[in-house]
Each structure stands twice: as C-alpha cells, then as structure tokens.
Design a protein around this motif. Structure first.
Motif, PDB file in Angstrom:
ATOM      1  N   TYR B  35       0.850  -1.179   0.000  1.00 25.04           N
ATOM      2  CA  TYR B  35       0.000   0.000   0.000  1.00 25.04           C
ATOM      3  C   TYR B  35       0.889   1.234   0.000  1.00 25.04           C
ATOM      4  CZ  TYR B  35      -3.666  -3.082   1.979  1.00 25.04           C
ATOM      5  OH  TYR B  35      -4.573  -4.087   2.214  1.00 25.04           O
ATOM      6  N   GLN B  37       0.446   5.316   1.468  1.00 22.56           N
ATOM      7  CA  GLN B  37      -0.394   6.142   2.315  1.00 22.56           C
ATOM      8  C   GLN B  37       0.014   7.589   2.129  1.00 22.56           C
ATOM      9  OE1 GLN B  37      -0.096   5.435   6.545  1.00 22.56           O
ATOM     10  NE2 GLN B  37      -1.946   6.602   6.974  1.00 22.56           N
ATOM     11  N   GLY B  40      -4.611  12.573   3.869  1.00 21.61           N
ATOM     12  CA  GLY B  40      -5.951  12.842   3.362  1.00 21.61           C
ATOM     13  C   GLY B  40      -6.508  11.796   2.417  1.00 21.61           C
ATOM     14  N   LEU B  41      -5.695  10.812   2.047  1.00 23.59           N
ATOM     15  CA  LEU B  41      -6.152   9.798   1.081  1.00 23.59           C
ATOM     16  C   LEU B  41      -6.256   8.406   1.681  1.00 23.59           C
ATOM     17  CD1 LEU B  41      -4.157  10.826  -2.120  1.00 23.59           C
ATOM     18  CD2 LEU B  41      -6.530  11.369  -1.528  1.00 23.59           C
ATOM     19  N   GLY B  42      -5.801   8.219   2.888  1.00 23.83           N
ATOM     20  CA  GLY B  42      -5.833   6.886   3.493  1.00 23.83           C
ATOM     21  C   GLY B  42      -4.831   5.957   2.829  1.00 23.83           C
ATOM     22  N   LEU B  43      -5.086   4.665   2.915  1.00 24.20           N
ATOM     23  CA  LEU B  43      -4.221   3.664   2.309  1.00 24.20           C
ATOM     24  C   LEU B  43      -4.807   3.234   0.974  1.00 24.20           C
ATOM     25  CD1 LEU B  43      -3.555   3.373   5.453  1.00 24.20           C
ATOM     26  CD2 LEU B  43      -2.832   1.070   4.852  1.00 24.20           C
ATOM     27  N   MET B  88       4.504   7.299   1.967  1.00 19.33           N
ATOM     28  CA  MET B  88       4.749   6.250   2.950  1.00 19.33           C
ATOM     29  C   MET B  88       4.288   4.943   2.315  1.00 19.33           C
ATOM     30  SD  MET B  88       5.406   5.246   6.149  1.00 19.33           S
ATOM     31  CE  MET B  88       4.709   4.959   7.782  1.00 19.33           C
TER      32      MET B  88
END
Lengths: 113, 114
Positions: B35, B37, B40-43, B88
């Motif tokens: 994933y 990260q 503001g967008l999450g995973l 991340m």
C-alpha cells in the motif's frame, strides 16, 4: 468500487472521555476490519467484524451489515489511544480478489492528558 | 507473534532512480500486499500477491512492479522514481480467513524522491 466514509475526520478528547467513531460503506461487504495507526506509523488490527459486536478491553465494535455501517467505541480514553483509526472493507466476489481491502480516510484521534 | 519487516524506515532517492522496497514476513502467509499512504487519502492498494510468483494489480499500480520469488518475501519496485511517488509505503501479510482474519503491517518506509 465500494466507497468507505469515516467520521469524524478529527477528534480531540480529554483523557478519560468516551468516543464513537463511525464507518459507512456503500455496498454489501464480507469483510470489515478496524485498524489503529500509532503516531510512529505502525498499523495494528483491532477487530475483524463483518457483522455483530465484539469487545476487547476498553474498545468495542459493532457492525450493522444490513444498514452498511460500523461503529468503534473507545471508553475511558488514554493518551496511548491517540493516532489514526481506519476502517477497511472488502466485497464478496469470486476468484482471488475477495480479500482486497478498501480503506477509509481515517479518523485522527488526539487524547490530551 | 507475526512479524512483518521492511528493508528501510526512511529512503531518499533521486528522480529516475530504480528503487527496491523489500518486505519479509515470518508466518508463512500466502497473501501479501503493498500500500501507499498519503495525507488525506488513506491507504491505497498498489499490488498484492496471493502466492509465490502470483500477483494482481491493486487500485494504483502505475509506475510500480512487484516480485514474489519466495513465500516470505514481497518486493515493490519503482522502475524510474518520480517526485509524485514520494509517500509512505506499507507492506502487509494476511492471515487465513475465517473467524479472525487479520492483516499484519510492517513499520512502513517513508520514501522521498528528489
């Protein structure tokens, strides 16, 4: 694809307070998980709860699958509860893809001493 | 306890470089995930692998490739790093389904592309 909305986006509490975090999803799911990400970035699974209610210490979660929402309850909050709480779901579908999780954008919780 | 490790916590690369991110899990899980990260967008899922040498694109595979030659190791490759890949990166492995399905995450790699 399935949409996952979490509310509130931000929450600030005093230590000892209780809180409820909500996760709404746009379609039927066969998998729903709650995660906590601590301030250093580590994600930990809290609950696997596609339906029903579970409790683990001060945390509990309820999913009402027919109404497409889940709630995470935190009681007697502590500063170590701070971080981001994510809800993630997947839809029932065939083949090898039925465990792809779609994450919400999370709720940032800050617990002050 | 399940342990998922990632090769670096922080990484700085230059635009155009080839970047390898490695992930190792010690629980013999068949399924592994990468994933990214962003605030503001999450995973968002980049790729996942459901067995050795088996892979499937996630939601944002463009600019990435993966390799799974051994069950315990899942590598993410940025063929030619770009600044919009600064992010991340989180690796996860999945315990078998059933009563208590869980994804276990590594500590993450913060990648900066200059």
């Amino acid at each position: 694809g399935i949409q996952v909305e979490q509310s509130p986006p931000d929450l600030i509490l005093q230590e000892g307070a209780n809180s409820t975090l909500r996760c709404n999803f746009s379609d039927s799911v066969n998998n729903l998980q709650w995660f906590h990400q601590n301030p250093w970035g580590q994600l930990i699974n809290l609950f696997y709860i596609p339906s029903g209610t579970k409790q683990n210490g001060r945390l509990s979660a309820t999913t009402v699958a027919t109404e497409r929402y889940s709630l995470l309850y935190i009681s007697s909050s502590q500063t170590t509860d701070s971080g981001v709480y994510f809800c993630a779901v997947s839809r029932p579908r065939g083949g090898g893809s039925n465990y792809k999780l779609t994450f919400g954008k999370g709720t940032l919780l800050t617990v002050n001493p | 306890d399940v342990k998922v490790t990632q090769s670096s916590r922080y990484l700085v690369k230059r635009t155009g470089e080839k970047v390898f991110l490695e992930c190792v899990q010690d629980m013999d899980h068949e399924n592994m995930f990468w994933y990214r990260q962003d605030p503001g967008l999450g995973l968002r899922l980049i790729y996942f692998s459901y067995d050795v040498k088996m892979k499937e694109k996630g939601d944002i595979p463009e600019g990435y490739s993966v390799s799974r030659e051994k069950k315990e190791r899942f590598s993410l490759i940025l063929e030619s790093a770009s600044t919009n890949q600064t992010s991340m990166y989180l690796c996860a492995s999945r315990s078998p389904g059933g009563y208590q399905e869980t994804q276990y995450f590594g500590p993450g790699t913060r990648l900066l592309v200059l």
